[in-house]
Design a protein around this motif. Sequence first.
Motif, PDB file in Angstrom:
ATOM      1  N   THR A   7       1.047  -1.262  -0.370  1.00 13.79           N
ATOM      2  CA  THR A   7       0.003  -0.341  -0.061  1.00 13.79           C
ATOM      3  C   THR A   7       0.906   1.256   0.204  1.00 13.79           C
ATOM      4  N   TYR A  41      -2.708  13.608  -5.649  1.00 15.28           N
ATOM      5  CA  TYR A  41      -4.548  13.649  -5.615  1.00 15.28           C
ATOM      6  C   TYR A  41      -5.078  14.590  -6.069  1.00 15.28           C
ATOM      7  N   VAL A 190      -1.848   4.092  -8.712  1.00 16.27           N
ATOM      8  CA  VAL A 190      -3.175   4.339  -8.508  1.00 16.27           C
ATOM      9  C   VAL A 190      -4.308   4.518  -9.687  1.00 16.27           C
ATOM     10  N   SER A 253      -0.291   0.020  -6.279  1.00  9.09           N
ATOM     11  CA  SER A 253      -1.201   0.240  -5.426  1.00  9.09           C
ATOM     12  C   SER A 253      -2.340  -1.009  -5.558  1.00  9.09           C
ATOM     13  N   CYS A 255      -5.220   0.641  -5.029  1.00 10.67           N
ATOM     14  CA  CYS A 255      -6.243   1.512  -5.292  1.00 10.67           C
ATOM     15  C   CYS A 255      -6.996   2.177  -6.694  1.00 10.67           C
ATOM     16  N   SER A 257      -9.164   3.916  -9.223  1.00 10.57           N
ATOM     17  CA  SER A 257      -9.954   5.518  -8.899  1.00 10.57           C
ATOM     18  C   SER A 257     -11.212   4.777  -9.856  1.00 10.57           C
ATOM     19  N   HIS A 260     -13.180   5.241  -5.759  1.00 10.27           N
ATOM     20  CA  HIS A 260     -12.247   5.996  -5.258  1.00 10.27           C
ATOM     21  C   HIS A 260     -12.626   7.425  -6.162  1.00 10.27           C
TER      22      HIS A 260
END
Length: 285
Positions: A7, A41, A190, A253, A255, A257, A260
């Motif tokens: 992570t 971000y 990401v 990653s 995550c 996109s 999120h």
Amino acid sequence: LRFIIHTQRYEELLWSRIRGLLIAYFDNLSQYPCLVHFQTYREGGLSIGDFSSLNMSYSGGDDPEAVLENRKLVAEGLGVPLENFVFCHQTHSLNVRIVGRQDRGKGVYLDDSDELYGVDAMITNEADTMLCVKTADCIPVICFDPVKRVIAALTAGWELTAGRMAVKTINLMHEEFGTLPSDIIVGIGVGAGVCCYEVNGDVLLKLQESLNRKSDFISCFNKKGSKFFVDLKQINRFQLEDIGVLKRNIEMSECCSICHSTEHFSFRASAGKTGRAAIGIMLKS
């Protein structure tokens, strides 16, 4: 098959002036003091509306002054002059460009007529040259060869993943600089996840054909009813492992996109009206 997934860790930079600016780093690449790298971000910028707030791209209709200020914020947060950044004009092509100090500043400003048009991957062995690519669901990948001191940055949506863009980039690193795949450290950032990234049957077949071991593809897609969802990150990872990049040298990653999209820009989640994140890597002098 088991994968080692790390992570990303997150820091707030320049907290006294740029409160809320979040930048992600890879643990594996952070072990090298000769590198600066990052992935942005959504938070911490000046763009508003659909582009809120740290949009790093001029395309799509955002206020160009806001985009430029966003880029300045990131550059200042990293301690790297904005004039050292290189942004390519991405067109989902398989074009890889070797860049150098003469390319610093290209693509940084909206009126930059010298920007690297039609380039989706960049390589350099020159210090103080920040290679940056932009994403909003496409898979961002940055690479570092600590032996030959060569870096690369690229994006891989489904078309470029099917075209094995990451492999093409590393092959060019080998041809031009003698890079060995087993030496390369990779960060996969990401992007769209298998939970949300739906494709049709034709795309699914092209992605399957991009892998040397077809059995690997079983772990790279899900079927929900009549719909297919693919894991572009894992496919890129398999492609890299196929050419000799070590599994332990790849950090990825988890995550997505799309699901999120309040924290990351997502083309699909916004029906195309959104900003772009940036991922970059630079060798220090």
